[in-house]
Write a protein that holds these residues in place. Structure first.
Motif, PDB file in Angstrom:
ATOM      1  N   THR A 159      68.817 -15.784  48.301  1.00  0.00           N
ATOM      2  CA  THR A 159      68.136 -16.574  49.321  1.00  0.00           C
ATOM      3  C   THR A 159      66.626 -16.559  49.098  1.00  0.00           C
ATOM      4  O   THR A 159      66.083 -15.650  48.472  1.00  0.00           O
ATOM      5  CB  THR A 159      68.406 -16.023  50.746  1.00  0.00           C
ATOM      6  N   ALA A 160      65.985 -17.595  49.623  1.00  0.00           N
ATOM      7  CA  ALA A 160      64.522 -17.658  49.626  1.00  0.00           C
ATOM      8  C   ALA A 160      64.112 -18.380  50.901  1.00  0.00           C
ATOM      9  O   ALA A 160      64.793 -19.307  51.334  1.00  0.00           O
ATOM     10  CB  ALA A 160      64.026 -18.409  48.398  1.00  0.00           C
ATOM     11  N   MET A 161      63.022 -17.911  51.507  1.00  0.00           N
ATOM     12  CA  MET A 161      62.559 -18.508  52.770  1.00  0.00           C
ATOM     13  C   MET A 161      61.365 -19.436  52.552  1.00  0.00           C
ATOM     14  O   MET A 161      60.903 -20.088  53.485  1.00  0.00           O
ATOM     15  CB  MET A 161      62.122 -17.423  53.761  1.00  0.00           C
ATOM     16  N   ASN A 162      60.814 -19.449  51.342  1.00  0.00           N
ATOM     17  CA  ASN A 162      59.678 -20.342  51.083  1.00  0.00           C
ATOM     18  C   ASN A 162      59.709 -20.816  49.628  1.00  0.00           C
ATOM     19  O   ASN A 162      60.512 -20.334  48.822  1.00  0.00           O
ATOM     20  CB  ASN A 162      58.349 -19.641  51.399  1.00  0.00           C
ATOM     21  N   GLY A 163      58.823 -21.742  49.326  1.00  0.00           N
ATOM     22  CA  GLY A 163      58.812 -22.373  48.010  1.00  0.00           C
ATOM     23  C   GLY A 163      58.468 -21.419  46.885  1.00  0.00           C
ATOM     24  O   GLY A 163      59.079 -21.465  45.808  1.00  0.00           O
ATOM     25  N   ARG A 168      66.290 -19.329  59.862  1.00  0.00           N
ATOM     26  CA  ARG A 168      67.196 -18.213  59.644  1.00  0.00           C
ATOM     27  C   ARG A 168      68.639 -18.520  60.092  1.00  0.00           C
ATOM     28  O   ARG A 168      69.587 -18.088  59.439  1.00  0.00           O
ATOM     29  CB  ARG A 168      66.671 -16.954  60.354  1.00  0.00           C
ATOM     30  N   SER A 169      68.791 -19.273  61.194  1.00  0.00           N
ATOM     31  CA  SER A 169      70.163 -19.520  61.668  1.00  0.00           C
ATOM     32  C   SER A 169      70.914 -20.431  60.699  1.00  0.00           C
ATOM     33  O   SER A 169      72.104 -20.245  60.432  1.00  0.00           O
ATOM     34  CB  SER A 169      70.150 -20.101  63.086  1.00  0.00           C
ATOM     35  N   ILE A 170      70.208 -21.429  60.132  1.00  0.00           N
ATOM     36  CA  ILE A 170      70.870 -22.312  59.160  1.00  0.00           C
ATOM     37  C   ILE A 170      71.158 -21.541  57.877  1.00  0.00           C
ATOM     38  O   ILE A 170      72.232 -21.668  57.277  1.00  0.00           O
ATOM     39  CB  ILE A 170      70.009 -23.556  58.870  1.00  0.00           C
ATOM     40  N   GLN A 171      70.211 -20.707  57.486  1.00  0.00           N
ATOM     41  CA  GLN A 171      70.425 -19.896  56.288  1.00  0.00           C
ATOM     42  C   GLN A 171      71.652 -19.008  56.466  1.00  0.00           C
ATOM     43  O   GLN A 171      72.479 -18.887  55.564  1.00  0.00           O
ATOM     44  CB  GLN A 171      69.185 -19.043  55.983  1.00  0.00           C
ATOM     45  N   ASN A 172      71.772 -18.383  57.651  1.00  0.00           N
ATOM     46  CA  ASN A 172      72.928 -17.534  57.931  1.00  0.00           C
ATOM     47  C   ASN A 172      74.231 -18.310  57.875  1.00  0.00           C
ATOM     48  O   ASN A 172      75.215 -17.835  57.319  1.00  0.00           O
ATOM     49  CB  ASN A 172      72.805 -16.878  59.317  1.00  0.00           C
ATOM     50  N   LEU A 173      74.210 -19.502  58.455  1.00  0.00           N
ATOM     51  CA  LEU A 173      75.417 -20.336  58.435  1.00  0.00           C
ATOM     52  C   LEU A 173      75.831 -20.600  56.984  1.00  0.00           C
ATOM     53  O   LEU A 173      77.010 -20.490  56.622  1.00  0.00           O
ATOM     54  CB  LEU A 173      75.145 -21.670  59.151  1.00  0.00           C
ATOM     55  N   ILE A 229      74.658 -19.451  43.851  1.00  0.00           N
ATOM     56  CA  ILE A 229      73.899 -20.468  44.579  1.00  0.00           C
ATOM     57  C   ILE A 229      72.594 -19.872  45.089  1.00  0.00           C
ATOM     58  O   ILE A 229      72.596 -18.793  45.694  1.00  0.00           O
ATOM     59  CB  ILE A 229      74.713 -20.971  45.797  1.00  0.00           C
ATOM     60  N   LEU A 230      71.513 -20.584  44.886  1.00  0.00           N
ATOM     61  CA  LEU A 230      70.240 -20.167  45.484  1.00  0.00           C
ATOM     62  C   LEU A 230      70.037 -20.982  46.764  1.00  0.00           C
ATOM     63  O   LEU A 230      69.986 -22.210  46.720  1.00  0.00           O
ATOM     64  CB  LEU A 230      69.082 -20.396  44.500  1.00  0.00           C
ATOM     65  N   VAL A 231      69.975 -20.303  47.896  1.00  0.00           N
ATOM     66  CA  VAL A 231      69.810 -20.966  49.190  1.00  0.00           C
ATOM     67  C   VAL A 231      68.344 -20.871  49.610  1.00  0.00           C
ATOM     68  O   VAL A 231      67.828 -19.782  49.838  1.00  0.00           O
ATOM     69  CB  VAL A 231      70.692 -20.282  50.271  1.00  0.00           C
ATOM     70  N   VAL A 232      67.678 -22.027  49.668  1.00  0.00           N
ATOM     71  CA  VAL A 232      66.268 -22.039  50.058  1.00  0.00           C
ATOM     72  C   VAL A 232      66.164 -22.697  51.430  1.00  0.00           C
ATOM     73  O   VAL A 232      66.381 -23.902  51.569  1.00  0.00           O
ATOM     74  CB  VAL A 232      65.407 -22.822  49.035  1.00  0.00           C
TER      75      VAL A 232
END
Ligand code: CA
Length: 232
Positions: free
Chosen positions: A32-36, A13-18, A6-9
């Motif tokens: 994971t990715a934090m931006n487009g 950060r707290s939602i990404q961690n969850l 799964i790629l989590v974009v």
């Protein structure tokens, strides 16, 4: 079978961690990715099985990310949007996203969405959607004969109801927006078409529930559209 990747974009950060904690606990692999920009790069270089995409990213419009990914990939995309971004959600589904989660969502909801998507992936790989017969619970569609059966009894459908049912069946597991459906059935999407769609859908669903056993083949997503669900 390999674990689903799964790629989590998500830039929060707290939602990404969850999400990543949940994925890890349930035996998924993830990136994971934090931006487009990173999202597109990761999607193209690692071929994830499913993408979870937050629509509110700092550098790019989520809709543009979906359009870009859709130029080379059919990977299922589940969008994550805030309640205030309802129109974005519909636009994202029209741009080719498969499903959505609305913030705040529970871990159970996230896992349920992933299971639906995995079943859809398995069905796509097993070619169940492209054959001439569609099976789902007691529902059987014979595309060649142009007939639909419920518990081996023929359903008496109008041509539009039949086309609607085929469209929903061929997209089992995917949320189809009102605009998408009316475009496919009538070739345009005027306000009247959406009103007609509601009427046709209500009749179709009544016919699909003739045994009154409460089995729901078609789910309503209020303000968004409909989804054919895989019945166990
Ligand atoms: Ca965000």
């Amino acid at each position: 079978m390999n674990k689903t990747m799964i790629l989590v974009v998500e830039d929060d950060r707290s939602i990404q961690n969850l999400m990543t904690t949940t994925l890890k606990a349930h035996d998924y692999r993830y990136l994971t990715a934090m931006n487009g920009e990173t999202a597109i790069l990761e999607a193209s270089s690692h071929n994830p099985d499913i993408i979870l995409l937050d629509l509110g990213l700092p550098d790019m419009d989520g809709i543009d990310i979906i359009r870009k990914i859709r130029t080379w990939s059919d990977v299922p995309i589940i969008i994550i949007s805030a309640r205030s971004e309802d129109t974005d959600k519909i636009e994202a589904l029209d741009a080719g996203a498969d499903d959505y989660l609305t913030k705040p969502f529970s871990v159970e909801e996230l896992l349920a969405r992933l299971r639906v998507t995995e079943r859809r992936l398995a069905a796509m790989q097993g070619n169940q959607m492209t054959g001439s017969v569609y099976l789902n619970g007691g529902l059987r569609l014979d595309f060649l004969a142009g007939c639909a059966y419920l518990d081996e009894e023929e359903l008496h459908l109008t041509p539009i109801e039949y086309r609607l049912l085929c469209l929903m069946a061929k997209n089992t597991g995917k949320v189809l927006t009102h605009t998408y459906i009316t475009q496919k059935i009538w070739g345009h999407s005027w306000e009247n078409d959406v009103a007609s769609l509601r009427v046709f859908m209500a009749t179709l669903r009544r016919k699909l529930d003739k045994n009154r056993d409460g089995v729901q083949y078609i789910q309503t997503h209020i303000g968004v559209g409909y989804r054919m669900v895989k019945v166990e």
